[in-house]
Design a protein around this motif. Structure first.
Motif, PDB file in Angstrom:
ATOM      1  N   SER A   1       7.963  -7.543   7.031  1.00  0.00           N
ATOM      2  CA  SER A   1       9.081  -7.644   6.096  1.00  0.00           C
ATOM      3  C   SER A   1       8.989  -6.569   5.022  1.00  0.00           C
ATOM      4  O   SER A   1       7.995  -6.503   4.280  1.00  0.00           O
ATOM      5  CB  SER A   1       9.098  -9.027   5.438  1.00  0.00           C
ATOM      6  OG  SER A   1       9.219 -10.028   6.419  1.00  0.00           O
ATOM      7  N   GLY A   2      10.044  -5.752   4.917  1.00  0.00           N
ATOM      8  CA  GLY A   2      10.036  -4.645   3.975  1.00  0.00           C
ATOM      9  C   GLY A   2       9.996  -5.071   2.524  1.00  0.00           C
ATOM     10  O   GLY A   2       9.612  -4.282   1.655  1.00  0.00           O
ATOM     11  N   VAL A   3      10.369  -6.310   2.236  1.00  0.00           N
ATOM     12  CA  VAL A   3      10.397  -6.774   0.849  1.00  0.00           C
ATOM     13  C   VAL A   3       9.003  -6.783   0.244  1.00  0.00           C
ATOM     14  O   VAL A   3       8.820  -6.528  -0.945  1.00  0.00           O
ATOM     15  CB  VAL A   3      11.047  -8.169   0.762  1.00  0.00           C
ATOM     16  CG1 VAL A   3      10.260  -9.195   1.553  1.00  0.00           C
ATOM     17  CG2 VAL A   3      11.176  -8.609  -0.689  1.00  0.00           C
ATOM     18  N   ILE A   4       7.975  -7.074   1.050  1.00  0.00           N
ATOM     19  CA  ILE A   4       6.582  -6.990   0.609  1.00  0.00           C
ATOM     20  C   ILE A   4       5.710  -6.679   1.818  1.00  0.00           C
ATOM     21  O   ILE A   4       5.623  -7.479   2.755  1.00  0.00           O
ATOM     22  CB  ILE A   4       6.115  -8.273  -0.113  1.00  0.00           C
ATOM     23  CG1 ILE A   4       4.629  -8.164  -0.479  1.00  0.00           C
ATOM     24  CG2 ILE A   4       6.404  -9.515   0.701  1.00  0.00           C
ATOM     25  CD1 ILE A   4       4.134  -9.280  -1.369  1.00  0.00           C
ATOM     26  N   ALA A   5       5.086  -5.526   1.801  1.00  0.00           N
ATOM     27  CA  ALA A   5       4.288  -5.099   2.951  1.00  0.00           C
ATOM     28  C   ALA A   5       3.190  -4.154   2.481  1.00  0.00           C
ATOM     29  O   ALA A   5       3.322  -3.486   1.452  1.00  0.00           O
ATOM     30  CB  ALA A   5       5.164  -4.406   3.990  1.00  0.00           C
ATOM     31  N   ALA A   6       2.111  -4.127   3.227  1.00  0.00           N
ATOM     32  CA  ALA A   6       1.021  -3.189   2.962  1.00  0.00           C
ATOM     33  C   ALA A   6       0.722  -2.435   4.253  1.00  0.00           C
ATOM     34  O   ALA A   6       0.740  -3.018   5.341  1.00  0.00           O
ATOM     35  CB  ALA A   6      -0.218  -3.930   2.460  1.00  0.00           C
ATOM     36  N   TRP A   7       0.447  -1.137   4.113  1.00  0.00           N
ATOM     37  CA  TRP A   7       0.268  -0.273   5.270  1.00  0.00           C
ATOM     38  C   TRP A   7      -0.986   0.580   5.101  1.00  0.00           C
ATOM     39  O   TRP A   7      -1.312   0.991   3.991  1.00  0.00           O
ATOM     40  CB  TRP A   7       1.465   0.671   5.441  1.00  0.00           C
ATOM     41  CG  TRP A   7       2.804   0.037   5.254  1.00  0.00           C
ATOM     42  CD1 TRP A   7       3.442  -0.197   4.056  1.00  0.00           C
ATOM     43  CD2 TRP A   7       3.683  -0.446   6.270  1.00  0.00           C
ATOM     44  NE1 TRP A   7       4.659  -0.791   4.268  1.00  0.00           N
ATOM     45  CE2 TRP A   7       4.842  -0.955   5.613  1.00  0.00           C
ATOM     46  CE3 TRP A   7       3.630  -0.482   7.664  1.00  0.00           C
ATOM     47  CZ2 TRP A   7       5.920  -1.503   6.311  1.00  0.00           C
ATOM     48  CZ3 TRP A   7       4.688  -1.033   8.350  1.00  0.00           C
ATOM     49  CH2 TRP A   7       5.818  -1.525   7.687  1.00  0.00           C
ATOM     50  N   ARG A   8      -1.650   0.858   6.188  1.00  0.00           N
ATOM     51  CA  ARG A   8      -2.722   1.842   6.167  1.00  0.00           C
ATOM     52  C   ARG A   8      -2.084   3.217   6.309  1.00  0.00           C
ATOM     53  O   ARG A   8      -1.318   3.449   7.265  1.00  0.00           O
ATOM     54  CB  ARG A   8      -3.715   1.582   7.299  1.00  0.00           C
ATOM     55  CG  ARG A   8      -5.017   2.362   7.135  1.00  0.00           C
ATOM     56  CD  ARG A   8      -5.951   2.119   8.315  1.00  0.00           C
ATOM     57  NE  ARG A   8      -6.359   0.731   8.456  1.00  0.00           N
ATOM     58  CZ  ARG A   8      -7.398   0.180   7.824  1.00  0.00           C
ATOM     59  NH1 ARG A   8      -8.104   0.924   6.973  1.00  0.00           N
ATOM     60  NH2 ARG A   8      -7.715  -1.082   8.030  1.00  0.00           N
ATOM     61  N   LYS A   9      -2.353   4.107   5.376  1.00  0.00           N
ATOM     62  CA  LYS A   9      -1.689   5.415   5.392  1.00  0.00           C
ATOM     63  C   LYS A   9      -1.933   6.141   6.715  1.00  0.00           C
ATOM     64  O   LYS A   9      -1.027   6.758   7.277  1.00  0.00           O
ATOM     65  CB  LYS A   9      -2.171   6.287   4.229  1.00  0.00           C
ATOM     66  CG  LYS A   9      -1.462   7.638   4.165  1.00  0.00           C
ATOM     67  CD  LYS A   9      -2.072   8.587   3.168  1.00  0.00           C
ATOM     68  CE  LYS A   9      -1.810   8.165   1.743  1.00  0.00           C
ATOM     69  NZ  LYS A   9      -2.290   9.183   0.760  1.00  0.00           N
ATOM     70  N   ARG A  10      -3.148   6.051   7.229  1.00  0.00           N
ATOM     71  CA  ARG A  10      -3.458   6.720   8.490  1.00  0.00           C
ATOM     72  C   ARG A  10      -2.593   6.197   9.631  1.00  0.00           C
ATOM     73  O   ARG A  10      -2.184   6.933  10.530  1.00  0.00           O
ATOM     74  CB  ARG A  10      -4.945   6.516   8.815  1.00  0.00           C
ATOM     75  CG  ARG A  10      -5.450   7.253  10.041  1.00  0.00           C
ATOM     76  CD  ARG A  10      -6.954   7.488   9.930  1.00  0.00           C
ATOM     77  NE  ARG A  10      -7.658   6.270   9.552  1.00  0.00           N
ATOM     78  CZ  ARG A  10      -8.175   5.391  10.422  1.00  0.00           C
ATOM     79  NH1 ARG A  10      -8.025   5.610  11.726  1.00  0.00           N
ATOM     80  NH2 ARG A  10      -8.831   4.338  10.013  1.00  0.00           N
ATOM     81  N   ALA A  11      -2.274   4.905   9.600  1.00  0.00           N
ATOM     82  CA  ALA A  11      -1.420   4.311  10.634  1.00  0.00           C
ATOM     83  C   ALA A  11       0.013   4.817  10.501  1.00  0.00           C
ATOM     84  O   ALA A  11       0.681   5.090  11.509  1.00  0.00           O
ATOM     85  CB  ALA A  11      -1.455   2.795  10.541  1.00  0.00           C
ATOM     86  N   LEU A  12       0.499   4.925   9.264  1.00  0.00           N
ATOM     87  CA  LEU A  12       1.848   5.448   9.040  1.00  0.00           C
ATOM     88  C   LEU A  12       1.978   6.875   9.558  1.00  0.00           C
ATOM     89  O   LEU A  12       2.975   7.236  10.202  1.00  0.00           O
ATOM     90  CB  LEU A  12       2.185   5.412   7.549  1.00  0.00           C
ATOM     91  CG  LEU A  12       2.356   4.025   6.906  1.00  0.00           C
ATOM     92  CD1 LEU A  12       2.494   4.159   5.397  1.00  0.00           C
ATOM     93  CD2 LEU A  12       3.572   3.314   7.498  1.00  0.00           C
ATOM     94  N   ILE A  13       0.980   7.687   9.276  1.00  0.00           N
ATOM     95  CA  ILE A  13       1.005   9.070   9.747  1.00  0.00           C
ATOM     96  C   ILE A  13       0.906   9.114  11.267  1.00  0.00           C
ATOM     97  O   ILE A  13       1.593   9.898  11.934  1.00  0.00           O
ATOM     98  CB  ILE A  13      -0.142   9.864   9.095  1.00  0.00           C
ATOM     99  CG1 ILE A  13       0.074   9.943   7.580  1.00  0.00           C
ATOM    100  CG2 ILE A  13      -0.247  11.260   9.701  1.00  0.00           C
ATOM    101  CD1 ILE A  13      -1.085  10.552   6.820  1.00  0.00           C
TER     102      ILE A  13
END
Length: 422
Positions: A203-215
């Motif tokens: 859910s975009g309203v509250i989310a956490a991401w690993r930067k390496r995964a996003l890249i």
């Protein structure tokens, strides 16, 4: 068995079967992973967390959102607000707040580029390995970042953690039903999907991401109307683990006008079908087989919406013609006992979810009376949104940036503070 018998059986059995699956999944998740949890997890280290807040014309809410972050218990974070060409006073409010919060940075976009574009532009400006995104109308729970970081620190394969959004404006019937809906339809589904190993949506309203995964996934797709659903699938196709953390709370505003709710549900429906269209290639790779049930379930949900609307139309035709059509003939499960069974199962699902979520929202059980309207009214509303949005999504040609407008944030005033954050 004729066509209308099959249609009626599908309308009747599909929601019952899935409700049972979600209830048992939610209960199993609770007893295995939620019960007896501490107030916050123990962390050995406190890595820098970069918090991104996309905002467009959010002058009424952005200050509360930023303040809620700077009162957070987590000690090591930075905040970057992405002002997407706001035409109101949002930018001036942010500049004024920078005098009080040195860790607050502002990325000012002079043209409306859309949420995904803004996030992609902001990502290189971040210093943290963990990226936290929150909507500009939401207030962050003091321990939310703690719970997100715990997953990333303990499990290296975790690419994203989706949180538990709670509704804070509860003065209208629409808002009260949505409060229970987020608990039942969204909370139970995410618990069950997490047990199965794959989650439909971070859910975009509250989310956490690993930067390496996003890249690794190539960043947010700028041509998808629901970038959060698309990013979830991109990460899972790259074999990153997705977690659901119910303790990762935020308090948000929901639409309280039918026009705003319609736009929201139509956008969600279109975004879901766009993801199905884009990521159909998961069936070409056996390694993605754990995504297949999630994909098929969403397809069945779209089919159910069409079947439900067709049954209602046929029922109306029967009324106009003055003929009493049977359930077996026209497939309408709401004419006889069938509708009562579906409604009872639906209400039982809501009861289970509200009991589970009382630990996060102590007043939520008071809304149970209002959920009787959900199967009677909301199913029609949501099904119509799917029917209208699906052809648009299927006809869409990818490659054009999706810009955005600020959604309906609900009724303004003191009632927006009626939530319980304890």
């Amino acid at each position: 068995m004729g066509f209308f018998d099959i249609l009626g059986a599908f309308i009747f059995y599909y929601p019952i079967v899935m409700s049972i699956v979600w209830m048992f999944g939610g209960l199993f998740f609770y007893f295995r992973r939620e019960r007896n949890q501490p107030k916050f997890p123990k962390l050995d280290t406190f890595p820098l967390v970069s918090i991104l807040i996309p905002a467009r014309n959010e002058e009424q809410d952005i200050e509360d959102t930023v303040k809620s972050i700077f009162t957070n218990e987590y000690p090591n974070f930075e905040v970057l607000v992405i002002n997407d060409a706001s035409t109101d006073n949002t930018l001036n409010i942010l500049h004024a707040m920078q005098e009080h919060y040195p860790r607050l940075k502002v990325l000012n976009l002079t043209h409306n580029m859309g949420k995904a574009n803004g996030l992609n532009h902001a990502l290189p400006m971040t210093s943290g390995e963990i990226i936290f995104t929150i909507d500009a109308d939401s207030m962050l729970d003091p321990w939310a970042i703690y719970w997100a970081v715990w997953h990333f620190e303990k499990f290296p394969r975790v690419g994203a953690v989706t949180g538990n959004p709670r509704v804070r404006n509860r003065t209208s019937l629409i808002a009260k039903i949505q409060t229970a809906e987020y608990s039942s339809v969204i909370g139970l589904i995410k618990r069950t999907q997490r047990l199965l190993g794959k989650v439909m949506t971070v859910s975009g309203v509250i989310a956490a991401w690993r930067k390496r995964a996003l890249i690794d996934a190539g960043g947010w797709s700028t041509d998808m109307i629901t970038d959060d659903i698309d990013m979830t699938w991109k990460l899972e196709k790259h074999f990153w683990d997705i977690r659901y953390e119910p303790n990762m709370l935020c308090w948000m505003l929901v639409p309280e006008q039918y026009s705003g709710l319609w736009k929201q549900r139509k956008r969600w429906a279109q975004g879901g079908v766009e993801v199905l269209k884009k990521h159909f290639d998961i069936f070409k790779d056996y390694r993605n087989r754990r995504l297949w049930p999630v994909y098929i379930d969403y397809c069945l949900g779209v089919c159910w919406a069409y079947a439900f609307i067709v049954a209602l139309i046929l029922f109306v035709i029967g009324l106009i013609l003055g003929k009493s059509f049977s359930y077996a003939e026209f497939g309408n499960p709401f004419l006889y006992w069938n509708g009562s069974v579906i409604s009872i199962v639906c209400l039982l699902q809501f009861l289970v979810s509200l009991i589970l979520d009382r630990r996060y929202d102590k007043e939520i059980h008071k809304l149970y009376f209002w959920v009787i309207w959900y199967p009677a009214v909301y199913w029609i509303y949501n099904s119509l949104a799917v029917v209208v949005a699906t052809p648009v999504a299927l006809a869409k040609k990818f490659g054009t940036d999706a810009i955005w407008e600020s959604p309906d944030r609900g009724i303004r005033g003191k009632e927006n503070e009626s939530h319980n954050q304890q």
